[in-house]
Design a protein around this motif. Structure first.
Motif, PDB file in Angstrom:
ATOM      1  N   ARG A 297       1.298  14.662  -0.212  1.00 17.33           N
ATOM      2  CA  ARG A 297       1.868  13.435  -0.766  1.00 17.33           C
ATOM      3  C   ARG A 297       2.040  12.377   0.318  1.00 17.33           C
ATOM      4  O   ARG A 297       1.746  11.198   0.095  1.00 17.33           O
ATOM      5  CB  ARG A 297       3.226  13.739  -1.426  1.00 17.33           C
ATOM      6  N   LEU A 298       2.483  12.764   1.499  1.00 18.34           N
ATOM      7  CA  LEU A 298       2.626  11.810   2.593  1.00 18.34           C
ATOM      8  C   LEU A 298       1.268  11.226   2.989  1.00 18.34           C
ATOM      9  O   LEU A 298       1.166  10.037   3.292  1.00 18.34           O
ATOM     10  CB  LEU A 298       3.272  12.485   3.802  1.00 18.34           C
ATOM     11  N   GLN A 299       0.261  12.072   2.963  1.00 19.20           N
ATOM     12  CA  GLN A 299      -1.086  11.607   3.301  1.00 19.20           C
ATOM     13  C   GLN A 299      -1.575  10.566   2.296  1.00 19.20           C
ATOM     14  O   GLN A 299      -2.289   9.623   2.659  1.00 19.20           O
ATOM     15  CB  GLN A 299      -2.046  12.788   3.342  1.00 19.20           C
ATOM     16  N   ALA A 300      -1.172  10.712   1.039  1.00 16.44           N
ATOM     17  CA  ALA A 300      -1.561   9.740   0.011  1.00 16.44           C
ATOM     18  C   ALA A 300      -0.735   8.459   0.112  1.00 16.44           C
ATOM     19  O   ALA A 300      -1.246   7.353  -0.128  1.00 16.44           O
ATOM     20  CB  ALA A 300      -1.396  10.361  -1.372  1.00 16.44           C
ATOM     21  N   LEU A 301       0.540   8.597   0.453  1.00 16.98           N
ATOM     22  CA  LEU A 301       1.425   7.433   0.504  1.00 16.98           C
ATOM     23  C   LEU A 301       1.150   6.535   1.706  1.00 16.98           C
ATOM     24  O   LEU A 301       1.299   5.308   1.616  1.00 16.98           O
ATOM     25  CB  LEU A 301       2.886   7.888   0.546  1.00 16.98           C
ATOM     26  N   ARG A 302       0.758   7.120   2.824  1.00 17.94           N
ATOM     27  CA  ARG A 302       0.625   6.358   4.059  1.00 17.94           C
ATOM     28  C   ARG A 302      -0.355   5.184   3.923  1.00 17.94           C
ATOM     29  O   ARG A 302       0.011   4.035   4.249  1.00 17.94           O
ATOM     30  CB  ARG A 302       0.219   7.288   5.211  1.00 17.94           C
ATOM     31  N   PRO A 303      -1.589   5.407   3.440  1.00 17.81           N
ATOM     32  CA  PRO A 303      -2.493   4.250   3.308  1.00 17.81           C
ATOM     33  C   PRO A 303      -2.034   3.256   2.243  1.00 17.81           C
ATOM     34  O   PRO A 303      -2.287   2.055   2.376  1.00 17.81           O
ATOM     35  CB  PRO A 303      -3.833   4.900   2.932  1.00 17.81           C
ATOM     36  N   GLN A 304      -1.357   3.736   1.201  1.00 16.16           N
ATOM     37  CA  GLN A 304      -0.830   2.817   0.187  1.00 16.16           C
ATOM     38  C   GLN A 304       0.204   1.888   0.803  1.00 16.16           C
ATOM     39  O   GLN A 304       0.201   0.679   0.555  1.00 16.16           O
ATOM     40  CB  GLN A 304      -0.203   3.610  -0.962  1.00 16.16           C
ATOM     41  N   LEU A 305       1.088   2.468   1.610  1.00 16.03           N
ATOM     42  CA  LEU A 305       2.132   1.676   2.247  1.00 16.03           C
ATOM     43  C   LEU A 305       1.532   0.674   3.229  1.00 16.03           C
ATOM     44  O   LEU A 305       1.946  -0.491   3.282  1.00 16.03           O
ATOM     45  CB  LEU A 305       3.107   2.611   2.960  1.00 16.03           C
ATOM     46  N   GLN A 306       0.549   1.105   3.989  1.00 15.05           N
ATOM     47  CA  GLN A 306      -0.097   0.213   4.950  1.00 15.05           C
ATOM     48  C   GLN A 306      -0.801  -0.931   4.238  1.00 15.05           C
ATOM     49  O   GLN A 306      -0.744  -2.091   4.695  1.00 15.05           O
ATOM     50  CB  GLN A 306      -1.091   1.000   5.802  1.00 15.05           C
ATOM     51  N   ALA A 307      -1.439  -0.634   3.103  1.00 17.09           N
ATOM     52  CA  ALA A 307      -2.136  -1.680   2.344  1.00 17.09           C
ATOM     53  C   ALA A 307      -1.153  -2.690   1.772  1.00 17.09           C
ATOM     54  O   ALA A 307      -1.400  -3.904   1.788  1.00 17.09           O
ATOM     55  CB  ALA A 307      -2.958  -1.041   1.219  1.00 17.09           C
ATOM     56  N   LEU A 308      -0.031  -2.203   1.279  1.00 17.71           N
ATOM     57  CA  LEU A 308       0.982  -3.103   0.728  1.00 17.71           C
ATOM     58  C   LEU A 308       1.595  -3.969   1.828  1.00 17.71           C
ATOM     59  O   LEU A 308       1.788  -5.178   1.645  1.00 17.71           O
ATOM     60  CB  LEU A 308       2.071  -2.290   0.022  1.00 17.71           C
ATOM     61  N   GLN A 309       1.912  -3.355   2.964  1.00 14.68           N
ATOM     62  CA  GLN A 309       2.509  -4.113   4.065  1.00 14.68           C
ATOM     63  C   GLN A 309       1.579  -5.216   4.556  1.00 14.68           C
ATOM     64  O   GLN A 309       2.035  -6.291   4.958  1.00 14.68           O
ATOM     65  CB  GLN A 309       2.858  -3.167   5.211  1.00 14.68           C
ATOM     66  N   ALA A 310       0.266  -4.960   4.500  1.00 16.79           N
ATOM     67  CA  ALA A 310      -0.700  -5.943   4.974  1.00 16.79           C
ATOM     68  C   ALA A 310      -0.735  -7.181   4.090  1.00 16.79           C
ATOM     69  O   ALA A 310      -1.186  -8.249   4.527  1.00 16.79           O
ATOM     70  CB  ALA A 310      -2.093  -5.314   5.046  1.00 16.79           C
TER      71      ALA A 310
END
Length: 271
Positions: A168-181
């Motif tokens: 789950r962390l592996q899935a959330l990490r790129p989502q969070l990075q994309a949103l922050q960008a």
């Protein structure tokens, strides 16, 4: 224009997240429902015209609730409170028929004055969907990391992360990075302000005691701030007070210490 408002730089990852969220429109104007749905072609939309329908339509995927002020009453205000207690990052938007037409239009994340154009509504809803999604994703990410840290402290040998948490962390990490960008510093501050506003809204104390709040064992209200004691506020205030011993109570709203049961002898001290 920033990416969050539909400008350049919107990533496929963020766009894909729109497929997983829902916008709930609260309106009884049947003739505009198709236009509202068309304003968000890549987002699930649901509709409600009564509080019962709103409760039935709301689910874990609902990121934004958009209300029309002609339906806004105390029952829908209770719906907003119930939603924010359980889903503090859900965004609430209200469309006013005219300024100050409804005195309940207060403390909303966004207040729009009719008439609202399709592009204007689309831009606001897109922004608020991203705000809600970012907040929920960030909370889950940090909660999972905190859980991992706690598990590692309990493990005597080499720390191990459960596979389902790691996945789950592996899935959330790129989502969070994309949103922050997609978010500017000003928008991040706006998100933080909305979260704090929601917390303050749901923790507003009631000051009208019910029959059940009257008791011979403690005052019905705090003598210092007037918050009701004995009623479940359904938020961090709990019952409005904590018992510190025989005839001594602490108000959970203003933190005053109240001594003695009898009104004529009540004394108040600061905690």
């Amino acid at each position: 224009m920033s990416p969050v408002d539909g400008g350049g730089g919107q990533t496929d990852a963020v766009t894909a997240m729109f497929d997983e969220v829902t916008v709930l429109f609260v309106t009884n104007f049947d003739d505009i429902k198709s236009n509202l749905a068309a304003s968000l072609p890549n987002v699930n939309t649901t509709f409600a015209a009564t509080p019962a329908e709103a409760y039935a339509a709301f689910d874990e995927t609902t990121a934004v609730v958009c209300l029309f002020d002609n339906l806004l009453d105390e029952a829908f205000e209770q719906f907003r409170t119930d939603v924010l207690v359980r889903h503090p990052f859900c965004q609430f938007l209200v469309i006013e028929s005219q300024p100050l037409a409804n005195e309940l239009v207060n403390d909303y994340d966004v207040i729009l004055n009719a008439p609202v154009s399709g592009p204007q509504l689309r831009a606001v809803l897109r922004r608020r969907i991203i705000y809600a999604t970012y907040s929920m994703t960030l909370q889950e990410y940090y909660h999972l990391n905190a859980r991992v840290a706690a598990l590692h402290r309990l493990q005597d040998s080499e720390p191990r992360t459960p596979s389902y948490i790691a996945t789950r962390l592996q899935a959330l990490r790129p989502q969070l990075q994309a949103l922050q960008a997609t978010l500017t510093e000003a928008q991040l501050r706006e998100i933080a302000s909305a979260v704090e506003q929601h917390k303050q809204y749901v923790n507003q104390p009631t000051k009208q005691p019910t029959e059940s709040s009257q008791s011979k064992y403690y005052p019905g209200t705090c003598p210092a701030c007037g918050v009701v004691w004995g009623d479940d506020h359904k938020n961090e205030l709990g019952q409005g007070f904590e018992s510190l011993g025989a005839g001594v109570w602490k108000c959970t709203h203003c933190n005053e210490i109240v001594h003695d049961l009898h009104d004529s002898n009540q004394s108040i001290t600061k905690w």
